[in-house]
Design an enzyme around this catalytic site. Structure first.
Site, short mmCIF file in Angstrom:
data_model
loop_
_atom_site.label_atom_id
_atom_site.label_comp_id
_atom_site.label_asym_id
_atom_site.label_seq_id
_atom_site.Cartn_x
_atom_site.Cartn_y
_atom_site.Cartn_z
N SER A 483 5.47 7.88 -2.40
CA SER A 483 4.43 8.84 -2.73
C SER A 483 3.13 8.15 -3.13
O SER A 483 2.47 7.51 -2.31
CB SER A 483 4.94 9.79 -3.82
OG SER A 483 4.13 10.93 -3.94
N ASP A 494 -5.23 -0.74 4.65
CA ASP A 494 -6.20 -0.24 5.62
C ASP A 494 -7.59 -0.85 5.41
O ASP A 494 -8.30 -1.10 6.39
CB ASP A 494 -6.29 1.29 5.54
CG ASP A 494 -5.04 1.96 6.08
OD1 ASP A 494 -4.30 1.30 6.83
OD2 ASP A 494 -4.80 3.14 5.74
N LYS A 508 7.70 9.12 1.66
CA LYS A 508 7.44 10.49 1.23
C LYS A 508 5.94 10.74 1.27
O LYS A 508 5.20 10.29 0.41
CB LYS A 508 7.96 10.76 -0.17
CG LYS A 508 7.75 12.22 -0.58
CD LYS A 508 8.16 12.52 -2.00
CE LYS A 508 7.96 13.99 -2.31
NZ LYS A 508 6.55 14.44 -2.22
#
Length: 718
Positions: A483, A494, A508
């Protein structure tokens, strides 16, 4: 995640199953001849019809996934409900399944009319079959157990979830004969005689029969409602009023217990994960995927066999006041049979915010040239925020971002050349704190994209430029990182702001809300997380740049294991900076990593363990021959000892003569002695504490990567 602390839901790969016990019938007889008192069939109450009406409405309007209640949905619901009731296909017969096919295209129509009669009819049949079967077994134990022959060569199928339903009673009887024989063999190998085995199994079956007879309409409705909800996704749940109360207690973190997330799987209570810094996590022996088969109070309390118990009843046994002790009898995750088990003693306590707060340490790393580097490590067990202090206007309120900012400054002032953020076993928490923590390492920009059920995409992140840490950075994750942890790790990856090291994360990538019903509550999935690259974190999780051997089995733990998990997909990426060209470093760092771990005793030990676990997991059958079982058990012990001694010798330590458990010694102590020993062990551990092998290697990788973190390459646009 789908589960809350010490309760909520049991699972067919993460779904509800009823309490049942693996047992057997030795002789091929007709169960119809067994005298059994008539059971009053359970019927739906008015409150249940209200609840299912509200569920249908809310799922249709608010769930992220738009499903149509049609004949296809009806068939899936029928299959899911039957699998939840009898996942190993031990109680119902093929004739029952054939009869239930009349509902295959009717359940959708009944749901629209708040009609629950089909669900209750199926449940009542299952309940009746189970009680009759267990009653006969209980009555037969005195004769069947002593007559068992463990010298014949036969085996038992370990997983019957995809097996054919028993064609008739004769076939069911043979399945049960082997099931109970396996139980008895496991208990014999655990050094119990026939008298003790009969007493234990009789008590177990009596308890199960009693519980099945005591089931109420609420229990039947909860299983059926959850089979319905789970078709949308594995994190959508119906909470009965009792479960709703537990959920509120758990979310407040005020529960005094052991700090574990549990679920039911078949007839076992299975550990899903441990609450960071909770009593079980600190004690160190209980692990995810372990199965709890017994619970005892204090040092002297009688061990209660809990195989086949309802989840909430097991939870009630494990809970207790802070400072008291609970003993758990546990089958380790890698064990394939009951004879492999041990006792764990845990002191109950309250999980406190300060125990879950971020902590820092410095690690000295010697590179290949013999130069010593200092690496700062920040352990973040959860993303927390002291909401109460924040609401009260306390300027010193605790939060992950504030604590990490402070620790970061301390480590840099002590000379840290790089920072490792440890997110292993971090199951998530406050999304705002995950976003805030990313802001400590980037100048500004988005952190996460959130796609709602109406397809609207929201972006959250650091909106204004401000000072941030610009130096070398790595993030360490594992399968239990979920999460909010995946949002942080994904953003750092990224942006190419730091390296992500470890194993594939949980996966998740959905957001849930809890909503009131006319009876109980509904937790439903209303939105989905996406990284700034456009990739979802759902199902796939975050893939590390440098991979470590997995401590947790990906086939047992993770979003991809759960039925009806939402799929991975992409949306358009959002504009963001690339801070470094770290992708160009991966091949070089990977080669150095592989060369180093090829000589690392701890990594070699870990890889050997994983190899053994893989072999055990691939077993589909288990021998019922006592000599073969002993041989298998002894072989595993020899392998474990040899592995441990290879590691110890490589590290310059003395080899062991045997592997011993501390729990046996602890059982001879008083509660006060156990507590004193725990304090002594903690003091010794603090004195001799060394970075763990995975953290040490992650730090080595960061040191190798230092040349790739060049200041002049900061904050470039793509």
């Amino acid at each position: 995640m789908r589960y809350s602390m010490l309760t909520i839901k049991s699972s067919r790969n993460g779904k509800f199953t009823s309490a049942l016990i693996v047992a057997l019938l030795l002789s091929i007889v007709s169960l119809a001849s067994i005298a059994e008192e008539a059971l009053k069939p359970l019927t739906a109450e008015k409150t249940h019809k209200t609840a299912i009406h509200d569920m249908v409405d809310q799922l249709n309007r608010r769930h992220y996934v738009k499903l149509t209640l049609n004949d296809d949905f009806s068939g899936k619901l029928l299959d899911a409900f039957i699998d939840d009731l009898d996942p190993n296909r031990l109680f119902l017969l093929k004739s029952d399944i054939d009869e239930f096919q009349k509902y295959r295209t009717r359940l959708d129509d009944e749901l629209k009319k708040s009609d629950l009669s089909a669900g209750f009819y199926i449940f009542n049949r299952y309940r009746e079959r189970m009680i009759v079967r267990l009653q006969y077994i209980q009555d037969s134990l005195a004769k069947t157990v002593p007559a068992m022959d463990f010298n014949v060569n036969e085996d038992i199928e370990l997983d019957r979830t995809d097996a054919e339903w028993p064609a008739d009673q004769a076939e069911a009887n043979e399945i049960w004969r082997k099931q109970i024989k396996n139980r008895v063999l496991g208990l014999r190998l655990a050094k119990k005689d026939d008298k003790a085995i009969i007493e234990l199994l009789t008590k177990r079956f009596k308890n199960q029969i009693k519980r099945m007879k005591q089931l109420e309409a609420e229990d039947a409705f909860q299983i059926y409602a959850n089979a319905f909800a789970s078709l949308y996704d594995p994190h959508t749940d119906y909470f009965s009023p009792r479960i709703s109360e537990n959920f509120q207690i758990n979310m407040s973190l005020k529960l005094e217990g052991i700090g574990a997330v549990l679920q039911m799987e078949d007839d076992y209570t299975k550990v899903v994960r441990l609450v960071p810094a909770g009593p079980a996590d600190k004690q160190g022996q209980l692990q995810p995927a372990d199965r709890i088969i017994g619970v005892a109070q204090g040092k002297k309390g009688e061990m209660q066999d809990v195989i086949g118990w309802r989840l909430d009843d097991v939870v009630d046994l494990i809970r207790g006041t802070a400072g008291s002790f609970v003993r758990l009898e546990v089958i380790p995750a890698i064990a394939k049979s009951d004879e492999t088990h041990h006792e764990i003693i845990i002191e109950r306590n309250e999980v406190k915010l300060e125990d879950q707060s971020a902590k820092g340490e410095m690690i000295d790393i010697t590179d290949s040239d013999g130069e010593v580097h200092q690496v700062g490590v920040i352990h973040v067990p959860t993303f927390y925020l002291d909401f109460e202090a924040y609401r009260m206007g306390d300027t010193e309120f605790r939060s992950t971002t504030r604590d990490v900012h402070r620790i970061l400054g301390e480590l840099l002032s002590q000379g840290a050349e790089g920072i490792v953020i440890d997110l292993r076993d971090n199951g998530g928490g406050s999304l705002a704190e995950a976003n805030g923590m990313v802001g400590l390492f980037i100048e500004s920009g988005p952190t996460v994209q959130i796609r709602q059920a109406n397809a609207r995409v929201l972006r959250e992140g650091k909106r204004r430029s401000s000072p941030y840490y610009t130096g070398p950075l790595a993030v360490l994750i594992n399968r239990m990182s979920a999460s909010a942890s995946e949002i942080f790790a994904g953003a750092i990856q990224d942006y190419q702001r730091g390296l992500v090291i470890g194993t594939q994360s949980f996966g998740k990538g959905t957001v849930q809300s809890v909503n009131a019903l006319g009876h109980g509550q509904l937790k439903l999935t209303e939105s989905k997380f996406y990284r700034i690259s456009g990739d979802s974190t759902q199902n796939r999780g975050v893939i590390p740049d440098i991979a470590f051997p997995p401590l947790y089995n990906k086939e047992d733990i993770g979003e991809s294991v759960l039925d009806n998990a939402l799929h991975w997909d992409r949306i358009p990426q959002t504009n963001h900076n690339y801070y470094f060209d770290l992708k160009a470093s991966i091949d070089t760092l990977q080669r150095k990593h592989e060369k180093r771990i090829a000589k690392d005793p701890d990594f070699l030990f870990l890889q050997e363990q994983i190899s053994i676990v893989e072999g055990l997991r691939n077993k589909t059958h288990l021998s019922l021959n006592i000599d073969l079982r002993k041989k298998e058990r002894d072989t595993q012990k020899v392998q474990q000892l040899a592995m441990e001694n290879r590691r110890r010798v490589a590290k310059g330590e003395e080899p062991l003569e045997s592997l011993e458990e501390d729990s046996a010694d602890e059982l001879a102590m008083s509660d006060e002695e156990v507590e004193a020993k725990a304090e002594t062990d903690k003091d010794d551990e603090d004195k001799d504490k060394e970075p763990d092998p995975l953290m040490t290697e992650a730090s080595h990788i960061l040191v190798d990567a230092l040349p790739y973190f060049l200041p002049e390459r900061l904050a470039r646009r793509p």
